[in-house]
Design a protein around this motif. Structure first.
Motif, PDB file in Angstrom:
ATOM      1  N   PHE A 176       4.718   5.444  -2.262  1.00 11.84           N
ATOM      2  CA  PHE A 176       5.811   5.662  -2.831  1.00 11.84           C
ATOM      3  C   PHE A 176       6.759   4.527  -3.508  1.00 11.84           C
ATOM      4  O   PHE A 176       7.847   4.808  -4.308  1.00 11.84           O
ATOM      5  CB  PHE A 176       6.957   6.610  -1.760  1.00 11.84           C
ATOM      6  CG  PHE A 176       7.087   5.414  -0.690  1.00 11.84           C
ATOM      7  CD1 PHE A 176       8.323   4.887  -0.589  1.00 11.84           C
ATOM      8  CD2 PHE A 176       6.414   5.726   0.583  1.00 11.84           C
ATOM      9  CE1 PHE A 176       8.544   3.879   0.378  1.00 11.84           C
ATOM     10  CE2 PHE A 176       6.555   4.799   1.449  1.00 11.84           C
ATOM     11  CZ  PHE A 176       7.567   3.976   1.357  1.00 11.84           C
ATOM     12  N   CYS A 177       6.321   3.356  -3.321  1.00  8.83           N
ATOM     13  CA  CYS A 177       7.100   2.085  -3.421  1.00  8.83           C
ATOM     14  C   CYS A 177       6.862   1.361  -4.761  1.00  8.83           C
ATOM     15  O   CYS A 177       5.893   1.478  -5.389  1.00  8.83           O
ATOM     16  CB  CYS A 177       6.940   1.458  -2.221  1.00  8.83           C
ATOM     17  SG  CYS A 177       7.934  -0.150  -2.359  1.00  8.83           S
TER      18      CYS A 177
ATOM     19  N   THR B 275       0.793  -1.245  -0.028  1.00  5.46           N
ATOM     20  CA  THR B 275       0.086  -0.088  -0.113  1.00  5.46           C
ATOM     21  C   THR B 275       0.913   1.407  -0.072  1.00  5.46           C
ATOM     22  O   THR B 275       0.522   2.490  -0.244  1.00  5.46           O
ATOM     23  CB  THR B 275      -1.041   0.085   1.290  1.00  5.46           C
ATOM     24  OG1 THR B 275       0.012  -0.154   2.431  1.00  5.46           O
ATOM     25  CG2 THR B 275      -1.973  -0.905   1.302  1.00  5.46           C
TER      26      THR B 275
ATOM     27  N   GLU C 180      11.209   4.331   7.025  1.00  2.00           N
ATOM     28  CA  GLU C 180      10.760   5.399   6.112  1.00  2.00           C
ATOM     29  C   GLU C 180      10.809   6.711   6.783  1.00  2.00           C
ATOM     30  O   GLU C 180      11.559   7.627   6.541  1.00  2.00           O
ATOM     31  CB  GLU C 180       9.566   5.055   5.351  1.00  2.00           C
ATOM     32  CG  GLU C 180       9.104   3.498   5.053  1.00  2.00           C
ATOM     33  CD  GLU C 180      10.144   2.582   4.375  1.00  2.00           C
ATOM     34  OE1 GLU C 180      11.347   3.119   3.879  1.00  2.00           O
ATOM     35  OE2 GLU C 180       9.597   1.486   4.144  1.00  2.00           O
TER      36      GLU C 180
ATOM     37  N   TYR D  95       6.811  -1.614  -5.044  1.00  2.00           N
ATOM     38  CA  TYR D  95       5.937  -2.709  -5.069  1.00  2.00           C
ATOM     39  C   TYR D  95       4.460  -2.371  -4.305  1.00  2.00           C
ATOM     40  O   TYR D  95       3.774  -3.049  -4.164  1.00  2.00           O
ATOM     41  CB  TYR D  95       6.397  -3.247  -3.570  1.00  2.00           C
ATOM     42  CG  TYR D  95       7.788  -3.926  -3.730  1.00  2.00           C
ATOM     43  CD1 TYR D  95       7.838  -5.254  -4.411  1.00  2.00           C
ATOM     44  CD2 TYR D  95       9.018  -3.368  -3.297  1.00  2.00           C
ATOM     45  CE1 TYR D  95       8.987  -6.113  -4.514  1.00  2.00           C
ATOM     46  CE2 TYR D  95      10.220  -4.298  -3.729  1.00  2.00           C
ATOM     47  CZ  TYR D  95      10.200  -5.447  -4.268  1.00  2.00           C
ATOM     48  OH  TYR D  95      11.403  -6.016  -4.427  1.00  2.00           O
TER      49      TYR D  95
END
Ligand code: SF4
Length: 310
Positions: free
Chosen positions: A33-34, A30, A150, A36
């Motif tokens: 920024f990722c 979710t 993070e 994944y």
């Protein structure tokens, strides 16, 4: 559905490890920024993992290739230092515990010279394991856990939909440390944008100090295609920090650090400036390096934008 081997995404310090996939994707997909974001988690069949370990052992010990084993196994093996195994993918600790233990036992049996197994884990994965389970994994050579904090600012964590609080992440790191496993915690410069830049840096170092990990790796926010933060930026809802603001965040973190013995690094290729050293021992030198570049506004000391990558 056949398991699809994931791309190799690993910490810089695992560059010479053998990359053994247990999963593909991330169970917590979710984070806005990722890369994944929105990925679908796949769990690899344990028999397939065992077969790859057997093939690796046969190749390393006897230089024999097993027919049908994909070439990538031998390609990774040809550059392997013979010491480290990195379990892929984004949070391989989500792999069912009994199967993970089976894999590590088999690794120890077939490749007894392996010194350390490394893994990415979310705090949720860690908190799902009992202390005894973590200690058993340590006994089976799980030597380092890489975890993404993070940001230490819970508001930023909510903004980016990290799905966990800083308090839970502190608890997770403590559990790993008690099990005797090294901890490496990643933070992302610029994750609070311009608006929350300073509080993101201050809260992040506050949480890192409480964690007191063995390693901290700083990355700088990079825009990843299809990540929601990209849309927020183009729509003007998220303002990205400048190169020098990222150095300011780094400076706040290093100046306010209070670690026992931590290797702090911004060597990752997403950063504008590489600073690294042992804290607290090398704090003065690291602060001086940052201040010198910042005071001179020395753009030539920074990694050019087009060279930044994940
Ligand atoms: S930041 Fe970590 S937990 Fe979040 S989606 Fe990416 S890999 Fe998964």
């Amino acid at each position: 559905m056949a398991f699809e081997r994931p791309d190799i995404i690993r910490p810089p310090s695992e560059a010479r490890s053998y990359y053994l996939p247990l999963t593909a994707g991330c169970s917590n997909n979710t984070c806005t920024f990722c890369q994944y974001y929105g990925s679908k988690l796949q769990i690899r069949d344990v028999d397939e993992v065992i077969a790859e370990i057997n093939a690796l052992a046969m190749y390393v010990n006897n230089n024999i290739r097993i027919p049908g084993m994909p070439d990538i196994v031998y390609w990774i093996a040809s550059d392997w230092d013979g010491k480290g195994i990195f379990l892929q993918d984004a949070d391989a600790l989500v792999y069912p515990y009994d199967k993970l233990r089976t894999v590590l036992e088999h690794l120890n049996e077939k490749l007894p010279f392996v010194e350390r197994v490394a893994i990415y884990a979310t705090a949720t994965d860690i908190l799902r394991r009992t202390q005894e389970e973590l200690e058993e994994l340590r006994r089976l050579k799980l030597g380092i856990v890489y975890m993404g904090l993070e940001s230490g600012d819970d508001e930023v964590l909510r903004d980016v939909k990290k799905g966990i609080t800083s308090v839970e992440m502190i608890e997770a790191v403590n559990r790993v440390k008690i099990a005797g496993i090294l901890t490496s915690v990643m933070v992302i410069l610029g994750l609070g944008g311009v608006e929350k830049s300073e509080r993101h840096a201050r809260e992040t170092i506050r949480v890192l100090n409480e964690m007191d990990p063995d390693y901290v790796g700083a990355l700088t926010l990079l825009y990843v295609e299809n990540a929601p933060i990209m849309r927020e930026m183009t729509e003007g809802r998220f303002q990205t920090i400048s190169e020098f603001q990222s150095l300011k965040e780094l400076l706040i973190m290093i100046e306010n650090s209070d670690f026992t013995n931590c290797f702090f690094s911004s060597m990752h290729a997403s950063n504008y400036l590489a600073v690294r050293g042992k804290l607290p021992r090398e704090k003065e030198r690291m602060v001086a390096q940052l201040k010198s570049v910042m005071e001179k506004g020395d753009q030539s000391a920074l990694r050019p934008e087009s060279y930044r990558r994940l």
